[in-house]
Motif scaffolding. Sequence first.
Motif, PDB file in Angstrom:
ATOM      1  N   THR A  97     -11.560   5.882  38.194  1.00 52.82           N
ATOM      2  CA  THR A  97     -12.284   5.133  37.162  1.00 52.82           C
ATOM      3  C   THR A  97     -12.174   3.627  37.413  1.00 52.82           C
ATOM      4  O   THR A  97     -13.099   2.878  37.077  1.00 52.82           O
ATOM      5  N   ALA A  98     -11.076   3.197  38.034  1.00 47.28           N
ATOM      6  CA  ALA A  98     -10.956   1.770  38.384  1.00 47.28           C
ATOM      7  C   ALA A  98     -12.040   1.400  39.395  1.00 47.28           C
ATOM      8  O   ALA A  98     -12.647   0.330  39.314  1.00 47.28           O
ATOM      9  N   ILE A  99     -12.297   2.292  40.348  1.00 49.26           N
ATOM     10  CA  ILE A  99     -13.346   2.076  41.354  1.00 49.26           C
ATOM     11  C   ILE A  99     -14.720   2.128  40.685  1.00 49.26           C
ATOM     12  O   ILE A  99     -15.586   1.270  40.908  1.00 49.26           O
ATOM     13  N   GLU A 100     -14.905   3.145  39.876  1.00 44.72           N
ATOM     14  CA  GLU A 100     -16.185   3.343  39.168  1.00 44.72           C
ATOM     15  C   GLU A 100     -16.532   2.073  38.378  1.00 44.72           C
ATOM     16  O   GLU A 100     -17.658   1.572  38.446  1.00 44.72           O
ATOM     17  N   ALA A 101     -15.548   1.541  37.663  1.00 44.39           N
ATOM     18  CA  ALA A 101     -15.778   0.319  36.866  1.00 44.39           C
ATOM     19  C   ALA A 101     -16.116  -0.850  37.786  1.00 44.39           C
ATOM     20  O   ALA A 101     -17.017  -1.640  37.475  1.00 44.39           O
ATOM     21  N   ALA A 102     -15.430  -0.952  38.917  1.00 42.79           N
ATOM     22  CA  ALA A 102     -15.690  -2.058  39.855  1.00 42.79           C
ATOM     23  C   ALA A 102     -17.136  -1.989  40.363  1.00 42.79           C
ATOM     24  O   ALA A 102     -17.841  -3.005  40.394  1.00 42.79           O
ATOM     25  N   LEU A 103     -17.587  -0.799  40.737  1.00 47.89           N
ATOM     26  CA  LEU A 103     -18.944  -0.649  41.279  1.00 47.89           C
ATOM     27  C   LEU A 103     -19.989  -1.007  40.222  1.00 47.89           C
ATOM     28  O   LEU A 103     -20.962  -1.729  40.501  1.00 47.89           O
ATOM     29  N   LYS A 104     -19.778  -0.523  39.019  1.00 49.99           N
ATOM     30  CA  LYS A 104     -20.744  -0.798  37.945  1.00 49.99           C
ATOM     31  C   LYS A 104     -20.768  -2.282  37.584  1.00 49.99           C
ATOM     32  O   LYS A 104     -21.821  -2.866  37.357  1.00 49.99           O
ATOM     33  N   MET A 105     -19.590  -2.878  37.559  1.00 52.76           N
ATOM     34  CA  MET A 105     -19.496  -4.311  37.242  1.00 52.76           C
ATOM     35  C   MET A 105     -20.244  -5.152  38.267  1.00 52.76           C
ATOM     36  O   MET A 105     -21.016  -6.048  37.907  1.00 52.76           O
TER      37      MET A 105
END
Length: 437
Positions: A97-105
Amino acid sequence: MRDWMRSVPTMIVRGKGPYLFDIHGKKYLDGNSSIWTNIHGHRHPHLDRALQKQIRKLAHCSSLGLANEPASILARELIDRTPKSLKKVFYSDDGSTAIEAALKMVHQAHVHRKEKRGAFLGLEDGYHGDTIGAMSVGGSRGFHGVYKELMFRTEKVPAPYCYRCPYNRAKPQRADARTYAKCNLECVSLLEKKFKKARRPFAGAVIEPLIQGAAGMIAHPKGYLKRFAALCRAHGVPLIADEVMTGFGRTGTLFACEQEKVSPDLMCLAKGLTGGYMPLAATLTSQKIFDAFLGDYAERKTFFHGHSYSGNPLGCAVAMASLETFDREKTLKRVSRRGAELETMLQAFWENPHVGDVRRVGLVAGVELVRDWKTRKAYDWKERVGGRVCEEAKKWGVLTRPIGNVIVIMPPLCVTKEQLQMICDVLRKSVRRVCGG
Ligand SMILES: *Cc1c(COP(=O)(O)O)cnc(C)c1O
């Protein structure tokens, strides 16, 4: 699943320091830190106390429109201890989820700035988690091939994997392949070409700094990270450092990026963040990314991403205690000493002709098993050699898991020299029992 259904699971009931105990009282050394999460050992008094203290105040409250004390204090501390480029903290639950948030951001920041961007760039065989976005920027065919229709398009460059690099002209030797590789750093030229050829700048680039974990403990040649970062900077591509595995002292510094003086635009933290106590993750970002979201209500610049347990106070309190423990126990100093000792212990693995490569960064090491070291010929995956070696080691009281035929050594950072020696001795014996030699 048939194998699992037939097996009797080892039921772990208790832990102490680097040890785990099963329901029958059998003691195991936790040779992979409970899948790379544990840092200071199990049941560490300072971490236990921090949790007890916090639970008497508050276990959880939502982060939607609210702040909480441990989350705010921890965020400040993370910003103080990470590279200067990072200024803001976004909490979630796990590495994925840390990666997912980074990509979306990163994507949304480009949208807000009306910048047309290409795909995300990642390394072949990269592993960034099991959610769809994390799988997309990763490249783990073994784990994720079956989901390929669900993933979005990304660009990939080969991992700088010296031992199996097609450009490495050196004959195999009895040493870490990085030390005797003969090449022109084609991994870097391929990367340069990729950046140059891109029609539009990449949306972002994701890398595990210094060593790729789940890809098979692929330790990168010195300087690769620095060049990767320089290319991102030159082309205006946000650099996302996935320090989910490498973070919190594993590689010898608190964060792996420090070793090549790299300041990423985003950093993803999870696994060791809470010392291995609670699921908590953080995506750290630069002021520039943060500012792309500043707008009035009607501009709809909200980052629409939030998890129910974001910024969980218990997780944040114990993460803070873990960081304090680094200072109180001079953990990084010990890692540097233990790392040097591990290097010496690893030499004994070369005696076995089924050891093809041994690579170490800090207190992380991978031992790659092969049918024949002289040709680098791999074992067929169906033989499950890595898995069998770890099953053997378990009988002798050492727990770890392989990645294919790479045996992982990643003990909690509190491990003593004697315990580390035992891990190496048991693994060497287990390799001999399964592979011969
Ligand atoms: C484990 C891992 C992840 C995923 O973390 P989870 O907490 O398992 O979702 C992402 N990146 C790296 C480098 C990892 O090792």
